[in-house]
Design a protein around this motif. Structure first.
Motif, PDB file in Angstrom:
ATOM      1  N   VAL A 125       0.847  -1.188   0.000  1.00 15.37           N
ATOM      2  CA  VAL A 125       0.000   0.000   0.000  1.00 15.37           C
ATOM      3  C   VAL A 125       0.890   1.247   0.000  1.00 15.37           C
ATOM      4  O   VAL A 125       1.931   1.284   0.632  1.00 15.37           O
ATOM      5  CB  VAL A 125      -0.987   0.013   1.198  1.00 15.37           C
ATOM      6  N   SER A 126       0.441   2.239  -0.743  1.00 11.67           N
ATOM      7  CA  SER A 126       1.122   3.521  -0.815  1.00 11.67           C
ATOM      8  C   SER A 126       0.140   4.587  -0.351  1.00 11.67           C
ATOM      9  O   SER A 126      -1.021   4.585  -0.775  1.00 11.67           O
ATOM     10  CB  SER A 126       1.580   3.787  -2.253  1.00 11.67           C
ATOM     11  N   MET A 127       0.590   5.451   0.537  1.00 10.73           N
ATOM     12  CA  MET A 127      -0.265   6.498   1.102  1.00 10.73           C
ATOM     13  C   MET A 127       0.408   7.846   0.905  1.00 10.73           C
ATOM     14  O   MET A 127       1.634   7.934   0.968  1.00 10.73           O
ATOM     15  CB  MET A 127      -0.474   6.249   2.598  1.00 10.73           C
ATOM     16  N   HIS A 128      -0.397   8.857   0.698  1.00 14.00           N
ATOM     17  CA  HIS A 128       0.167  10.198   0.555  1.00 14.00           C
ATOM     18  C   HIS A 128      -0.888  11.249   0.898  1.00 14.00           C
ATOM     19  O   HIS A 128      -2.071  10.933   1.026  1.00 14.00           O
ATOM     20  CB  HIS A 128       0.695  10.417  -0.867  1.00 14.00           C
ATOM     21  N   GLY A 129      -0.415  12.471   1.032  1.00 14.65           N
ATOM     22  CA  GLY A 129      -1.337  13.556   1.310  1.00 14.65           C
ATOM     23  C   GLY A 129      -0.629  14.892   1.377  1.00 14.65           C
ATOM     24  O   GLY A 129       0.588  14.981   1.254  1.00 14.65           O
TER      25      GLY A 129
ATOM     26  N   ILE B 241      -2.160  19.323  13.559  1.00 19.59           N
ATOM     27  CA  ILE B 241      -1.791  19.025  12.173  1.00 19.59           C
ATOM     28  C   ILE B 241      -3.103  18.861  11.412  1.00 19.59           C
ATOM     29  O   ILE B 241      -4.006  18.153  11.855  1.00 19.59           O
ATOM     30  CB  ILE B 241      -0.966  17.720  12.061  1.00 19.59           C
ATOM     31  N   THR B 242      -3.201  19.517  10.274  1.00 20.08           N
ATOM     32  CA  THR B 242      -4.356  19.352   9.389  1.00 20.08           C
ATOM     33  C   THR B 242      -3.803  18.828   8.073  1.00 20.08           C
ATOM     34  O   THR B 242      -2.885  19.430   7.505  1.00 20.08           O
ATOM     35  CB  THR B 242      -5.077  20.698   9.160  1.00 20.08           C
ATOM     36  N   ARG B 243      -4.364  17.690   7.607  1.00 24.55           N
ATOM     37  CA  ARG B 243      -3.804  17.065   6.418  1.00 24.55           C
ATOM     38  C   ARG B 243      -4.860  16.237   5.682  1.00 24.55           C
ATOM     39  O   ARG B 243      -5.897  15.894   6.233  1.00 24.55           O
ATOM     40  CB  ARG B 243      -2.624  16.163   6.787  1.00 24.55           C
ATOM     41  N   THR B 244      -4.548  15.943   4.429  1.00 26.39           N
ATOM     42  CA  THR B 244      -5.346  14.985   3.681  1.00 26.39           C
ATOM     43  C   THR B 244      -4.649  13.635   3.787  1.00 26.39           C
ATOM     44  O   THR B 244      -3.459  13.553   4.109  1.00 26.39           O
ATOM     45  CB  THR B 244      -5.490  15.376   2.198  1.00 26.39           C
ATOM     46  N   PHE B 245      -5.401  12.581   3.506  1.00 28.02           N
ATOM     47  CA  PHE B 245      -4.855  11.226   3.524  1.00 28.02           C
ATOM     48  C   PHE B 245      -5.499  10.450   2.392  1.00 28.02           C
ATOM     49  O   PHE B 245      -6.721  10.462   2.243  1.00 28.02           O
ATOM     50  CB  PHE B 245      -5.158  10.543   4.861  1.00 28.02           C
ATOM     51  N   GLU B 246      -4.660   9.795   1.593  1.00 28.06           N
ATOM     52  CA  GLU B 246      -5.186   9.001   0.484  1.00 28.06           C
ATOM     53  C   GLU B 246      -4.362   7.726   0.337  1.00 28.06           C
ATOM     54  O   GLU B 246      -3.127   7.764   0.395  1.00 28.06           O
ATOM     55  CB  GLU B 246      -5.120   9.808  -0.810  1.00 28.06           C
ATOM     56  N   MET B 247      -5.048   6.607   0.188  1.00 27.68           N
ATOM     57  CA  MET B 247      -4.402   5.333  -0.092  1.00 27.68           C
ATOM     58  C   MET B 247      -4.582   5.038  -1.574  1.00 27.68           C
ATOM     59  O   MET B 247      -5.709   5.045  -2.072  1.00 27.68           O
ATOM     60  CB  MET B 247      -5.013   4.194   0.734  1.00 27.68           C
ATOM     61  N   GLU B 248      -3.485   4.792  -2.261  1.00 27.01           N
ATOM     62  CA  GLU B 248      -3.555   4.504  -3.687  1.00 27.01           C
ATOM     63  C   GLU B 248      -4.099   3.096  -3.914  1.00 27.01           C
ATOM     64  O   GLU B 248      -3.938   2.210  -3.078  1.00 27.01           O
ATOM     65  CB  GLU B 248      -2.165   4.642  -4.307  1.00 27.01           C
TER      66      GLU B 248
END
Length: 155
Positions: free
Chosen positions: A71-75, A86-93
């Motif tokens: 799994v690869s995650m980014h944001g 901390i305010t962030r987005t999170f997405e799993m490819e």
């Protein structure tokens, strides 16, 4: 065994609230979320990038046995206020899950105990419920237990 990480998911809402008290000073708890070497240890993932600042971004990869990326995650990091939030987005490819918004707040309860509250907002109630149907609660509790153990060694 009772889980120390609490998850509140009200019916019909697109969010969940995660809370956990740690036997750690606030500064060490915050470091566990912004220092790549610490994040790698408690999340059991490779940190490819972690820019803990306003307009920063991050990218993590978790590999399966044998080395293949599982799994690869980014944001994007929208806000990072040291020892506060901390305010962030999170997405799993390569998953059916849409990006989510995450609001993390850090609070000192005593000199040696701190609390993290995380609000995760999903695109829909259905997506939130899909996530909760997975072993999500168990996984985040295990990760937080590792965070506590690993950061204890930094004291």
């Amino acid at each position: 065994m009772e889980r120390k990480t609490k998850i509140n998911a009200e019916a019909g809402k697109q969010e969940i609230i995660i809370t956990r008290e740690f036997d750690l000073p606030l500064e060490l708890l915050f470091k566990a979320y912004v220092v790549p070497e610490i994040v790698e240890q408690w999340m059991s993932t490779k940190v490819l990038k972690l820019e803990s600042k306003k307009h920063g971004s991050y990218q993590f990869e978790t590999s399966a046995p044998g080395g293949k990326v599982a799994v690869s995650m980014h944001g994007s990091i929208h806000e990072c206020v040291e020892n506060e939030r901390i305010t962030r987005t999170f997405e799993m490819e390569n998953t059916p899950f849409a990006p989510q918004m995450e609001y993390l707040e850090f609070e000192s309860l005593t000199d040696t105990i701190s609390k993290m509250t995380m609000q995760i907002v999903y695109k829909s109630v259905a997506l939130r419920d899909q996530m909760l149907a997975l072993p999500f609660a168990q996984g985040i509790n295990m990760a937080h237990n590792r965070l506590q153990e690993i950061v204890n060694n930094l004291k």
